[in-house]
Motif scaffolding. Structure first.
Motif, short mmCIF file in Angstrom:
data_model
loop_
_atom_site.label_atom_id
_atom_site.label_comp_id
_atom_site.label_asym_id
_atom_site.label_seq_id
_atom_site.Cartn_x
_atom_site.Cartn_y
_atom_site.Cartn_z
N VAL A 99 54.21 21.76 19.98
CA VAL A 99 52.89 21.92 19.37
C VAL A 99 52.56 23.40 19.24
O VAL A 99 52.70 24.16 20.21
N HIS A 100 52.13 23.80 18.04
CA HIS A 100 51.74 25.19 17.77
C HIS A 100 50.32 25.21 17.22
O HIS A 100 49.91 24.32 16.49
N LEU A 101 49.56 26.26 17.57
CA LEU A 101 48.26 26.52 16.97
C LEU A 101 48.32 27.87 16.28
O LEU A 101 49.08 28.76 16.68
N ASP A 102 47.51 28.02 15.24
CA ASP A 102 47.46 29.27 14.48
C ASP A 102 46.91 30.38 15.37
O ASP A 102 45.78 30.30 15.87
N ALA A 103 47.69 31.41 15.61
CA ALA A 103 47.32 32.50 16.52
C ALA A 103 46.06 33.23 16.05
O ALA A 103 45.21 33.60 16.87
N ALA A 104 45.92 33.45 14.75
CA ALA A 104 44.73 34.14 14.24
C ALA A 104 43.48 33.31 14.48
O ALA A 104 42.43 33.85 14.86
N GLU A 105 43.56 32.01 14.26
CA GLU A 105 42.41 31.15 14.53
C GLU A 105 42.05 31.16 16.01
O GLU A 105 40.87 31.22 16.37
N LEU A 106 43.05 31.09 16.88
CA LEU A 106 42.77 31.12 18.32
C LEU A 106 42.02 32.39 18.72
O LEU A 106 41.15 32.36 19.57
N ALA A 107 42.36 33.49 18.08
CA ALA A 107 41.76 34.78 18.43
C ALA A 107 40.38 34.99 17.82
O ALA A 107 39.58 35.76 18.36
N THR A 108 40.08 34.32 16.70
CA THR A 108 38.85 34.65 15.98
C THR A 108 37.92 33.48 15.70
O THR A 108 36.72 33.69 15.51
N HIS A 109 38.43 32.27 15.63
CA HIS A 109 37.66 31.11 15.16
C HIS A 109 36.67 30.64 16.23
O HIS A 109 37.05 30.31 17.34
N ALA A 110 35.39 30.65 15.90
CA ALA A 110 34.32 30.11 16.73
C ALA A 110 34.24 30.76 18.11
O ALA A 110 33.92 30.10 19.09
N ILE A 111 34.51 32.06 18.19
CA ILE A 111 34.47 32.72 19.50
C ILE A 111 33.04 33.06 19.93
O ILE A 111 32.81 33.41 21.08
N ASP A 112 32.09 32.93 19.01
CA ASP A 112 30.70 33.28 19.32
C ASP A 112 29.90 32.11 19.89
O ASP A 112 28.77 32.28 20.33
N LEU A 113 30.49 30.92 19.91
CA LEU A 113 29.76 29.75 20.40
C LEU A 113 29.83 29.68 21.92
O LEU A 113 30.83 30.05 22.52
N GLU A 114 28.78 29.17 22.54
CA GLU A 114 28.72 29.06 23.99
C GLU A 114 28.54 27.61 24.39
O GLU A 114 27.94 26.82 23.66
N ARG A 115 29.02 27.28 25.58
CA ARG A 115 28.80 25.95 26.12
C ARG A 115 27.39 25.91 26.71
O ARG A 115 26.99 26.83 27.42
N PRO A 116 26.64 24.86 26.43
CA PRO A 116 25.29 24.78 27.00
C PRO A 116 25.37 24.69 28.53
O PRO A 116 26.33 24.16 29.08
N SER A 117 24.37 25.21 29.20
CA SER A 117 24.35 25.11 30.65
C SER A 117 23.77 23.75 31.04
O SER A 117 22.92 23.20 30.34
#
Length: 132
Positions: A99-117
């Motif tokens: 299984v492979h994931l796109d490295a660019a997406e892993l580094a940049t995609h949706a990195i600004d979202l936070e898990r609710p507390s």
């Protein structure tokens, strides 16, 4: 041309289950495997209340959020009607059982979202005025 990152072997993902991929920035990515050995990847966050989708139950091409049982499409990350909302999806490639994931997406995609507390939201502290 995409740069693909090796994540695991398909057999490392439980059938009808998921594995989490930790990223240096942003929330984890959940990698799912259904009964037909199809592999999908979504941000590990339900669009409803932020539940960990990696802990949900996979059925067909959907996963049930463990918090409120919303059905989320594994192919598009969107809640099934009557519920609404989507979680980001990630490109997946499976070659020779790996299984492979796109490295660019892993580094940049949706990195600004936070898990609710968890727990109640903090309330405002009121000043106590002296009684006269």
């Amino acid at each position: 041309m995409s740069d693909w990152k090796v994540i695991c072997r398909i057999d490392d993902i439980p059938v009808l289950g998921a594995r989490r991929v930790t990223r240096p920035a942003g929330l984890d990515v959940a990698v799912f495997r259904n009964s037909e050995d199809q592999v999908f990847a979504l941000l590990d966050r339900c669009p409803h209340k932020g539940g960990p989708l990696s802990q949900g139950i996979v059925f067909g091409t959907s996963v049930a959020c463990p918090l409120h049982n919303w059905a989320i499409g594994l192919d598009d990350g969107c809640a099934k009607a009557p519920d609404e909302g989507c979680t980001p999806k990630f490109a997946v490639k499976v070659e020779d059982g790996v299984v492979h994931l796109d490295a660019a997406e892993l580094a940049t995609h949706a990195i600004d979202l936070e898990r609710p507390s968890a727990g109640p939201k903090p309330f405002a502290v009121l000043s106590v005025l002296p009684l006269e």
